[in-house]
Every structure is written in C-alpha cells, then in structure tokens.
Design a protein around this motif. Structure first.
Motif, PDB file in Angstrom:
ATOM      1  N   LYS A  22      -4.288  25.757  14.772  1.00  0.00           N
ATOM      2  CA  LYS A  22      -3.094  24.939  14.947  1.00  0.00           C
ATOM      3  C   LYS A  22      -3.273  23.554  14.330  1.00  0.00           C
ATOM      4  O   LYS A  22      -2.362  23.028  13.675  1.00  0.00           O
ATOM      5  N   LYS A  23      -4.464  22.962  14.505  1.00  0.00           N
ATOM      6  CA  LYS A  23      -4.730  21.633  13.944  1.00  0.00           C
ATOM      7  C   LYS A  23      -4.694  21.669  12.416  1.00  0.00           C
ATOM      8  O   LYS A  23      -4.184  20.748  11.772  1.00  0.00           O
ATOM      9  N   ILE A  24      -5.230  22.729  11.824  1.00  0.00           N
ATOM     10  CA  ILE A  24      -5.222  22.846  10.366  1.00  0.00           C
ATOM     11  C   ILE A  24      -3.793  23.031   9.855  1.00  0.00           C
ATOM     12  O   ILE A  24      -3.401  22.438   8.844  1.00  0.00           O
ATOM     13  N   GLU A  25      -3.020  23.840  10.533  1.00  0.00           N
ATOM     14  CA  GLU A  25      -1.630  24.079  10.122  1.00  0.00           C
ATOM     15  C   GLU A  25      -0.817  22.790  10.142  1.00  0.00           C
ATOM     16  O   GLU A  25       0.088  22.606   9.323  1.00  0.00           O
ATOM     17  N   GLN A  26      -1.152  21.884  11.063  1.00  0.00           N
ATOM     18  CA  GLN A  26      -0.447  20.607  11.132  1.00  0.00           C
ATOM     19  C   GLN A  26      -0.766  19.709   9.945  1.00  0.00           C
ATOM     20  O   GLN A  26       0.071  18.900   9.525  1.00  0.00           O
ATOM     21  N   SER A  27      -1.977  19.847   9.387  1.00  0.00           N
ATOM     22  CA  SER A  27      -2.398  18.994   8.274  1.00  0.00           C
ATOM     23  C   SER A  27      -2.230  19.658   6.913  1.00  0.00           C
ATOM     24  O   SER A  27      -2.216  18.974   5.894  1.00  0.00           O
ATOM     25  N   ARG A  28      -2.105  20.978   6.887  1.00  0.00           N
ATOM     26  CA  ARG A  28      -2.107  21.713   5.621  1.00  0.00           C
ATOM     27  C   ARG A  28      -0.745  21.663   4.955  1.00  0.00           C
ATOM     28  O   ARG A  28       0.271  22.008   5.558  1.00  0.00           O
ATOM     29  N   ILE A  29      -0.706  21.221   3.707  1.00  0.00           N
ATOM     30  CA  ILE A  29       0.537  21.153   2.937  1.00  0.00           C
ATOM     31  C   ILE A  29       0.930  22.544   2.453  1.00  0.00           C
ATOM     32  O   ILE A  29       2.078  22.956   2.545  1.00  0.00           O
TER      33      ILE A  29
ATOM     34  N   LEU B 293     -10.115  10.870   6.878  1.00  0.00           N
ATOM     35  CA  LEU B 293      -8.737  11.182   6.500  1.00  0.00           C
ATOM     36  C   LEU B 293      -8.659  11.789   5.102  1.00  0.00           C
ATOM     37  O   LEU B 293      -7.897  12.731   4.855  1.00  0.00           O
ATOM     38  N   ILE B 294      -9.476  11.260   4.180  1.00  0.00           N
ATOM     39  CA  ILE B 294      -9.428  11.745   2.797  1.00  0.00           C
ATOM     40  C   ILE B 294     -10.138  13.094   2.664  1.00  0.00           C
ATOM     41  O   ILE B 294      -9.565  14.064   2.146  1.00  0.00           O
TER      42      ILE B 294
ATOM     43  N   GLN C 279     -11.446  15.267   5.053  1.00  0.00           N
ATOM     44  CA  GLN C 279     -11.107  16.348   5.964  1.00  0.00           C
ATOM     45  C   GLN C 279      -9.614  16.653   5.981  1.00  0.00           C
ATOM     46  O   GLN C 279      -9.191  17.767   5.663  1.00  0.00           O
ATOM     47  N   ASP C 280      -8.792  15.664   6.357  1.00  0.00           N
ATOM     48  CA  ASP C 280      -7.371  15.918   6.604  1.00  0.00           C
ATOM     49  C   ASP C 280      -6.566  16.141   5.333  1.00  0.00           C
ATOM     50  O   ASP C 280      -5.487  16.737   5.379  1.00  0.00           O
ATOM     51  N   LEU C 281      -7.063  15.654   4.194  1.00  0.00           N
ATOM     52  CA  LEU C 281      -6.342  15.847   2.935  1.00  0.00           C
ATOM     53  C   LEU C 281      -7.007  16.903   2.055  1.00  0.00           C
ATOM     54  O   LEU C 281      -6.405  17.930   1.723  1.00  0.00           O
ATOM     55  N   LEU C 282      -8.273  16.678   1.690  1.00  0.00           N
ATOM     56  CA  LEU C 282      -8.925  17.551   0.712  1.00  0.00           C
ATOM     57  C   LEU C 282      -9.387  18.882   1.307  1.00  0.00           C
ATOM     58  O   LEU C 282      -9.101  19.950   0.754  1.00  0.00           O
ATOM     59  N   GLU C 283     -10.118  18.818   2.415  1.00  0.00           N
ATOM     60  CA  GLU C 283     -10.708  20.049   2.951  1.00  0.00           C
ATOM     61  C   GLU C 283      -9.656  21.063   3.376  1.00  0.00           C
ATOM     62  O   GLU C 283      -9.713  22.242   2.990  1.00  0.00           O
TER      63      GLU C 283
ATOM     64  N   GLY D  47     -15.607   2.545  12.901  1.00  0.00           N
ATOM     65  CA  GLY D  47     -15.617   1.910  11.589  1.00  0.00           C
ATOM     66  C   GLY D  47     -14.477   2.374  10.706  1.00  0.00           C
ATOM     67  O   GLY D  47     -14.126   3.553  10.692  1.00  0.00           O
ATOM     68  N   TYR D  48     -13.898   1.433   9.968  1.00  0.00           N
ATOM     69  CA  TYR D  48     -12.750   1.749   9.118  1.00  0.00           C
ATOM     70  C   TYR D  48     -13.140   2.664   7.960  1.00  0.00           C
ATOM     71  O   TYR D  48     -12.378   3.567   7.582  1.00  0.00           O
ATOM     72  N   ILE D  49     -14.318   2.458   7.386  1.00  0.00           N
ATOM     73  CA  ILE D  49     -14.739   3.274   6.239  1.00  0.00           C
ATOM     74  C   ILE D  49     -14.923   4.726   6.665  1.00  0.00           C
ATOM     75  O   ILE D  49     -14.501   5.665   5.975  1.00  0.00           O
ATOM     76  N   THR D  50     -15.559   4.932   7.835  1.00  0.00           N
ATOM     77  CA  THR D  50     -15.768   6.289   8.347  1.00  0.00           C
ATOM     78  C   THR D  50     -14.446   6.976   8.611  1.00  0.00           C
ATOM     79  O   THR D  50     -14.254   8.146   8.254  1.00  0.00           O
TER      80      THR D  50
END
Length: 234
Positions: A166-173, A142-143, A145-149, A134-137
């Motif tokens: 490693k996965k967090i480091e790839q997403s963490r600004i 993305l919002i 987990q990958d951006l805010l969390e 599902g697109y909403i899920t």
C-alpha cells in the motif's frame, strides 16, 4: 534457468536477506536453478558456511564492515558501477536469466535496463521520514526511496506485507505488478519440539522504530493482567 541476486551486503543476520537466501537455496536444490550472487560485502556470519558452496558468489568488497551502506556514500557509487559491469558480463547476450535486485540501492540498477533481462525487485520496507534525522538524510530518502526506488522499471516488485504494498502504491507513479510474499517459517523443523505450558513470548529483530517494539510492550501489559506469570523477551 539462471537467477542473479544482487544485494549490497550478504548476511544471515538480517531477516529479509536471510529469507531471500533460503528461497534461492531451494530454487537451486529442488528446481536445479543456477544461482549467482553479486554483493558489495560479505559479513563474517556467511563465511565458511555451506551456503558459500551452494551459490556462485561475487564479492565486490566495496563496503566497510560494521557500517551500513547508506552511510558510505562514495562506496555506494563504486558498488553500483562495479555491480553493473559484473552483471553485464554475466547476463548479456545469454538466455534464460532473471535478475533479482534486493534493497534500496541495488534496486536503482533497474534503470539501466540490463540487456532486457526480466528484473524483479524486493522492497522489504519504506523508511519513514519522521524516523530520520538531518535535512540531508531526509532529502536523500525522498529522492532515492520515494522517487527513484519505487518507480524503477521492474518486471515485478516483491514485498513482504500488504502494508508495504500500500505504501509503495501511494508513491509509485507508474502502476505495475506488486506481489506480496510474506516471509515463511519451515514448520516441520519445529513441530517436534516439546511444548511447554509457560506463556513465553519472544521478539527477534533489530531495535528500530519501524519494528514497533513499543506496541508489543503496551500490549503485554494487557496480557499480564490475565496471566501475571507471562514473560516477554526482546
């Protein structure tokens, strides 16, 4: 020292939470820390256990049993609001506190910078987009987990594996401390068990794609070529 542990659901049937709860109990028993818990629900496996007497538990009772919090959107907002109020009442204008946030939604409370108390977050895993339907899920993932969390202002992020780090480091600004502490086993509890000669392998966990039971099944085909009597239990 006082530790405030915040989690959406308190249960012993989820491996990550069970591991963290066991650590909190040891902090209390061996180092005399005072442990407080704020949770959105308590599953039946916790009730009437010795743990209830060891920890100061505040059950906000906002989540319905049997349904994962991510599928109870209105309750998530209620939980975050009530949890924030409870946390402020406990820690504000007081010294020697550490806040430990656990799992996706409680970790968002770090943005509130609660009374400038050092905040630790445990991120057990990051959901894969391809595993969601599902697109909403997927957009929510993305919002939230990958951006805010992953980008919340934590003092330290605790993860159970170098893969998750490693996965967090790839997403963490923003770069920060990410500490790997793998879940452990109290070996002394099992050292005296009788050792059997049978080759029996056991996997325990939720039946989810990210657990990769398919890898174990493929690998076990190789095992049975050498030992036809070996058994795999899931």
């Amino acid at each position: 020292m006082k530790v405030l542990f915040v989690t959406d659901v308190l249960t012993l049937t989820h491996g990550g939470r069970r591991f963290l709860i066991s650590i909190l109990e040891k902090l209390r028993d061996y180092f005399r820390y005072e442990i407080y818990v704020v949770t959105g629900a308590i599953y039946n496996d916790i009730k009437n256990t010795e743990m209830e007497n060891k920890l100061h538990i505040s059950n906000l009772k906002v989540y319905k049993p049997g349904i994962i919090p991510s599928r109870q959107i209105p309750q998530i907002l209620t939980f975050l609001s009530k949890a924030l109020s409870k946390i402020k009442n406990l820690v504000c204008r007081k010294k020697d506190w550490i806040i430990h946030l656990d799992t996706h939604f409680p970790c968002l409370l770090a943005y509130c910078r609660i009374c400038k108390v050092p905040t630790v977050c445990s991120i057990h895993h990051l959901e894969e987009t391809k595993q969601l339907s599902g697109y909403i899920t997927r957009l929510g993932k993305l919002i939230v987990q990958d951006l805010l969390e992953v980008n919340a202002p934590y003092y330290i992020i605790h993860v159970p594996s170098h893969y998750t780090k490693k996965k967090i480091e790839q997403s963490r600004i923003f770069k920060g401390n990410i500490i790997v502490i793998p879940p452990g086993i109290e070996v002394n509890k099992y050292a005296s068990l009788p050792k059997k000669s049978e080759n029996i392998f056991l996997m325990i966990g939720q039946l989810e794609l990210r657990k990769h039971y398919d890898h174990a099944i493929v690998a076990f085909k190789i095992v049975t070529r050498r030992d036809p009597d070996a058994k795999l239990f899931i």
